[in-house]
Structures are given as C-alpha cells and as structure tokens.
Design a protein around this motif. Structure first.
Motif, PDB file in Angstrom:
ATOM      1  N   ALA A   6       0.825  -1.215   0.000  1.00 41.68           N
ATOM      2  CA  ALA A   6       0.000   0.000   0.000  1.00 41.68           C
ATOM      3  C   ALA A   6       0.861   1.268   0.000  1.00 41.68           C
ATOM      4  N   PRO A   7       0.365   2.316  -0.628  1.00 42.27           N
ATOM      5  CA  PRO A   7       1.101   3.582  -0.578  1.00 42.27           C
ATOM      6  C   PRO A   7       0.995   4.203   0.811  1.00 42.27           C
ATOM      7  N   VAL A   8       2.094   4.703   1.332  1.00 40.55           N
ATOM      8  CA  VAL A   8       2.057   5.402   2.624  1.00 40.55           C
ATOM      9  C   VAL A   8       2.917   6.660   2.489  1.00 40.55           C
ATOM     10  N   PRO A  62       1.146   4.595 -10.375  1.00 41.44           N
ATOM     11  CA  PRO A  62       1.007   5.959  -9.864  1.00 41.44           C
ATOM     12  C   PRO A  62      -0.408   6.136  -9.306  1.00 41.44           C
ATOM     13  N   GLN A  63      -0.509   6.812  -8.158  1.00 41.46           N
ATOM     14  CA  GLN A  63      -1.839   7.037  -7.582  1.00 41.46           C
ATOM     15  C   GLN A  63      -2.182   8.521  -7.591  1.00 41.46           C
ATOM     16  N   VAL A  64      -3.409   8.845  -7.979  1.00 40.62           N
ATOM     17  CA  VAL A  64      -3.821  10.254  -8.005  1.00 40.62           C
ATOM     18  C   VAL A  64      -4.946  10.511  -7.011  1.00 40.62           C
ATOM     19  N   TYR A 191      -8.394  -6.837  -0.544  1.00 43.55           N
ATOM     20  CA  TYR A 191      -8.616  -6.511   0.864  1.00 43.55           C
ATOM     21  C   TYR A 191      -7.434  -5.699   1.405  1.00 43.55           C
ATOM     22  N   ASN A 192      -7.714  -4.671   2.195  1.00 45.65           N
ATOM     23  CA  ASN A 192      -6.641  -3.880   2.812  1.00 45.65           C
ATOM     24  C   ASN A 192      -6.994  -3.484   4.256  1.00 45.65           C
ATOM     25  N   GLY A 193      -6.142  -3.891   5.203  1.00 46.43           N
ATOM     26  CA  GLY A 193      -6.324  -3.402   6.569  1.00 46.43           C
ATOM     27  C   GLY A 193      -5.841  -4.324   7.656  1.00 46.43           C
ATOM     28  N   GLU A 194      -4.897  -3.816   8.476  1.00 47.75           N
ATOM     29  CA  GLU A 194      -4.471  -4.476   9.724  1.00 47.75           C
ATOM     30  C   GLU A 194      -3.848  -5.857   9.542  1.00 47.75           C
ATOM     31  N   ILE A 195      -3.177  -6.087   8.430  1.00 49.82           N
ATOM     32  CA  ILE A 195      -2.452  -7.362   8.276  1.00 49.82           C
ATOM     33  C   ILE A 195      -1.044  -7.145   8.834  1.00 49.82           C
ATOM     34  N   ILE A 216      -1.121  -4.487   1.817  1.00 51.39           N
ATOM     35  CA  ILE A 216      -0.623  -4.261   3.182  1.00 51.39           C
ATOM     36  C   ILE A 216       0.208  -2.983   3.226  1.00 51.39           C
ATOM     37  N   GLY A 217      -0.047  -2.163   4.231  1.00 49.89           N
ATOM     38  CA  GLY A 217       0.712  -0.920   4.400  1.00 49.89           C
ATOM     39  C   GLY A 217       1.621  -0.997   5.601  1.00 49.89           C
ATOM     40  N   ARG A 218       1.075  -0.592   6.775  1.00 55.77           N
ATOM     41  CA  ARG A 218       1.909  -0.496   7.979  1.00 55.77           C
ATOM     42  C   ARG A 218       2.539  -1.830   8.365  1.00 55.77           C
ATOM     43  N   GLY A 219       1.856  -2.920   8.062  1.00 56.40           N
ATOM     44  CA  GLY A 219       2.402  -4.237   8.379  1.00 56.40           C
ATOM     45  C   GLY A 219       3.736  -4.491   7.679  1.00 56.40           C
TER      46      GLY A 219
HETATM   47  C1  LIG Z   1       0.854   7.935   7.343  1.00 58.54           C
HETATM   48  C2  LIG Z   1      -0.016   7.286   6.287  1.00 58.54           C
HETATM   49  C3  LIG Z   1       0.026   7.746   4.981  1.00 58.54           C
HETATM   50  C4  LIG Z   1      -0.780   7.166   3.986  1.00 58.54           C
HETATM   51  N1  LIG Z   1      -0.711   7.631   2.682  1.00 58.54           N
HETATM   52  C5  LIG Z   1      -1.526   7.068   1.737  1.00 58.54           C
HETATM   53  C6  LIG Z   1      -1.490   7.494   0.374  1.00 58.54           C
HETATM   54  O1  LIG Z   1      -0.710   8.349  -0.033  1.00 58.54           O
HETATM   55  N2  LIG Z   1      -2.369   6.921  -0.491  1.00 58.54           N
HETATM   56  C7  LIG Z   1      -3.252   5.947  -0.091  1.00 58.54           C
HETATM   57  O2  LIG Z   1      -4.027   5.440  -0.888  1.00 58.54           O
HETATM   58  N3  LIG Z   1      -3.275   5.505   1.185  1.00 58.54           N
HETATM   59  C8  LIG Z   1      -2.434   6.033   2.086  1.00 58.54           C
HETATM   60  N4  LIG Z   1      -2.461   5.542   3.367  1.00 58.54           N
HETATM   61  C9  LIG Z   1      -3.336   4.393   3.683  1.00 58.54           C
HETATM   62  C10 LIG Z   1      -2.621   3.056   3.472  1.00 58.54           C
HETATM   63  O3  LIG Z   1      -2.315   2.872   2.104  1.00 58.54           O
HETATM   64  C11 LIG Z   1      -3.511   1.875   3.934  1.00 58.54           C
HETATM   65  O4  LIG Z   1      -4.704   1.908   3.206  1.00 58.54           O
HETATM   66  C12 LIG Z   1      -3.840   1.957   5.419  1.00 58.54           C
HETATM   67  O5  LIG Z   1      -2.668   2.195   6.181  1.00 58.54           O
HETATM   68  C13 LIG Z   1      -4.514   0.667   5.904  1.00 58.54           C
HETATM   69  O6  LIG Z   1      -3.723  -0.458   5.601  1.00 58.54           O
HETATM   70  P1  LIG Z   1      -2.733  -1.131   6.721  1.00 58.54           P
HETATM   71  O7  LIG Z   1      -3.582  -1.444   7.926  1.00 58.54           O
HETATM   72  O8  LIG Z   1      -2.193  -2.347   6.039  1.00 58.54           O
HETATM   73  O9  LIG Z   1      -1.687  -0.106   7.038  1.00 58.54           O
HETATM   74  C14 LIG Z   1      -1.651   6.100   4.345  1.00 58.54           C
HETATM   75  C15 LIG Z   1      -1.661   5.621   5.672  1.00 58.54           C
HETATM   76  C16 LIG Z   1      -0.862   6.180   6.636  1.00 58.54           C
HETATM   77  C17 LIG Z   1      -0.909   5.635   8.037  1.00 58.54           C
END
Ligand SMILES: Cc1cc2nc3c(=O)[nH]c(=O)nc-3n(C[C@H](O)[C@H](O)[C@H](O)COP(=O)(O)O)c2cc1C
Length: 306
Positions: A6-8, A62-64, A191-195, A216-219
């Motif tokens: 996931a993008p963060v 790329p995400q917009v 699916y996306n969240g809390e993995i 998956i993002g933060r995971g």
């Molecule tokens: C600090 C931060 C920045 C984020 N930036 C983006 C972003 O630029 N684009 C986006 O689609 N989601 C963004 N997200 C959301 C994550 O992509 C993801 O959907 C969210 O963290 C839930 O997934 P996770 O529980 O696996 O982390 C961001 C989340 C956090 C915590």
C-alpha cells in the motif's frame, strides 16, 4: 493471491520502493503515495515520484487524488503524456487536509465525483484503472452508489479498506460491510487493513476466499519481509527478519546519504520514519532511542542497539 504494498505518504517514496524490491525480491506491486495537482500542475516532488514509477522494476502504479472531473482528467492526461498505462485513483484518504478540500474519502459519497470517475475512465480506454477506497466518509453504507457505478466499468481491481474516514486508521474493521461489497462487486476486490503477520493474511483468505488480492501498508513497513513470508507460506524467524531489515535499512540509508543534499538533518528526517511501525520487530529500547536521536551519531548508536 496477489500482494500489494500500500502507498504510505512519508514512507514509500521511490528510493524506499526500489530498495525494498531489491532486498526482498520483486514479488509485489507498489504504488506511489498520492499525486495531486497544485496550481494546475504536478508538484515537482510528485513528478519525480511519478517518473520513477515508469521504471518497470519494481512494478509501481502511480496514484492520483482529485476532487472533481477537471482535476482527475488533468492528472490522468499528465500521467498518460508521460507514458503511464496504469493509474490508481484514491477515494479513501481520510486526512482532513485532503477531505476538507473535497479529495480522498470525501469523494466516495459525492455522486458528481463518482460520475466524474466513470466519465474519465470511459474516456480513457487505453489506461488500466484501479480504485483504492474506504466504505464511506461518515457512514459505512456510502460505498453502494460507487460500487454500482464501478460495476459498469472494467477495472484492474478495487482495493477496499473496510473503515470510514472518521475511523482514520484504527478501530474495529467493518467486515460485515466488506462482505456485502465483495458479494456485489463485479470487479476484482483487494482486501486492505491491519495485516501484521502471515497468519493475519491467511485468516483474511479463509474468511473471504473470493478476494483477488491483499494489500498491506503499515504491516510491511514494520516487518518488510511480510509479503515475502506470505508468498513463501512460511514465517521467517526473528533473527532472519531483523538481519534483513537491517540490510534494507543500511541500503536505503546509503541512498539517502548519497542523494539528499540538505545535510544530516534532512537525512535523519527521511530515515527515522523507517522504524516508525517496527517497535515489535526491534524492541522498545532501540525503538525509543531511534525516535529520540537528535543527531547522526546518536542515531547510529541507537540503530546499533538492534
Ligand atoms: C501515514 C499514512 C500515509 C498514507 N498515505 C496514503 C497514500 O498516499 N495513499 C493511499 O491510498 N493511502 C495512504 N495511506 C493508507 C494506506 O495505504 C492503507 O490503506 C492503510 O494504512 C490501511 O492499511 P494497513 O492497515 O495495512 O496499514 C496512508 C496511511 C498512513 C498511516
């Protein structure tokens, strides 16, 4: 099962994505953090990130983020003109700075935004689109019109974080709504969240076997081998995970030292967030010392505690 990183914003910049894919294998799809218009143009920093996403390895979408038809079509045209054939549309960001301007999660429930998405997608049949969304802005039922409209289009996938904007990034996941959405979507659902562990991913697959992928993002930020472990179907032991994470860190740290021209302060501000979600992996003592380090020497001493 396909895995997506996931993008963060503030973490998954081009250097991070590149080094992550070199260390852990190119086994996932990455996204740029959201790109947005400022004075009708892409910001310089965003443009650089979008250009980096054109390099085929690692595979990056790329995400917009947008607020209306004009913004979305302009962004799509900029990316198209620079050679992109795939674009991800953000309809989930809960940051008040974005939602107050009508972007991100504020677009989910606004019919004119949803119709704008359909319009732009229909006008660009040469682009493969995907959408990243939440269930709603203020109400968990808001997704229905959006999914109805998306069902009339052919998308690469729709990634869903089963929360609403006011939940931000915590609180109970609204899985009953996710189940309903999965039942009615004609596009592949991710699916996306809390993995946080391979077992979390397995549980999601058992509960929702129809999903096309897991994002998956933060995971992965906290445990960068997580997607590789999920794909291999076996957990790495803690020593191996830590060793590889340090290798990843050192390589990224080198890139920042070689490319950033703002001195130690700038390098520190880029590298400290590397550990933000890794307390579980590196232990409280090193985690706190890294967080508190106010100069390079203190930072390096803190990292050596891991
Ligand atoms: C600090 C931060 C920045 C984020 N930036 C983006 C972003 O630029 N684009 C986006 O689609 N989601 C963004 N997200 C959301 C994550 O992509 C993801 O959907 C969210 O963290 C839930 O997934 P996770 O529980 O696996 O982390 C961001 C989340 C956090 C915590």
């Amino acid at each position: 099962m396909k895995y997506y990183f996931a993008p963060v914003q503030g973490h998954t910049d081009a250097a991070y994505r590149q080094v992550h894919s070199e260390i852990y294998g190119n086994n996932t799809e990455y996204f740029t953090p959201f790109l947005r218009l400022e004075k009708d143009e892409l910001r310089k920093k965003d443009l650089k990130d979008a250009q980096a996403a054109l390099v085929p390895e690692p595979s990056t979408l790329p995400q917009v983020i947008f607020r209306d038809f004009n913004e979305l079509s302009k962004l799509v045209n900029i990316l198209k003109d620079s050679g992109h054939g795939r674009i991800n549309i953000n309809m989930g960001c809960p940051f008040p700075l974005q939602t107050a301007r009508g972007r991100g999660a504020a677009t989910i429930a606004r019919k004119e935004c949803v119709d704008a998405v359909a319009d732009v997608i229909s006008k660009n049949p040469d682009i493969l689109f995907s959408v990243k969304m939440r269930l709603g802005f203020k109400d968990e039922n808001e997704w229905r019109y959006l999914i109805d409209v998306l069902n009339s289009l052919t998308l690469d996938h729709v990634a869903v974080h089963p929360r609403i904007a006011t939940d931000q990034y915590s609180g109970e996941l609204r899985l009953h709504q996710f189940r309903e959405l999965l039942n009615v979507s004609s596009n592949p659902i991710v699916y996306n969240g809390e993995i946080r562990t391979p077992e979390d991913a397995s549980q999601v697959m058992r509960e929702f076997p129809e999903i096309a992928g897991i994002m998956i993002g933060r995971g992965v930020l906290g445990r960068p081998s997580l997607i590789t472990e999920c794909i291999e179907g076996a957990e790495w032991d803690a020593t191996r995970r830590k060793e590889m994470m340090l290798r990843f860190h050192d390589a990224l740290f080198n890139v920042y030292q070689d490319t950033l021209i703002g001195g130690d302060h700038q390098i520190l501000s880029k590298i400290q967030p590397f550990w933000e979600y890794a307390e579980g992996e590196i232990g409280r003592k090193a985690y706190k010392a890294i967080h508190k380090a106010s100069n390079m020497a203190k930072y390096e001493t803190a990292v050596a505690m891991i």
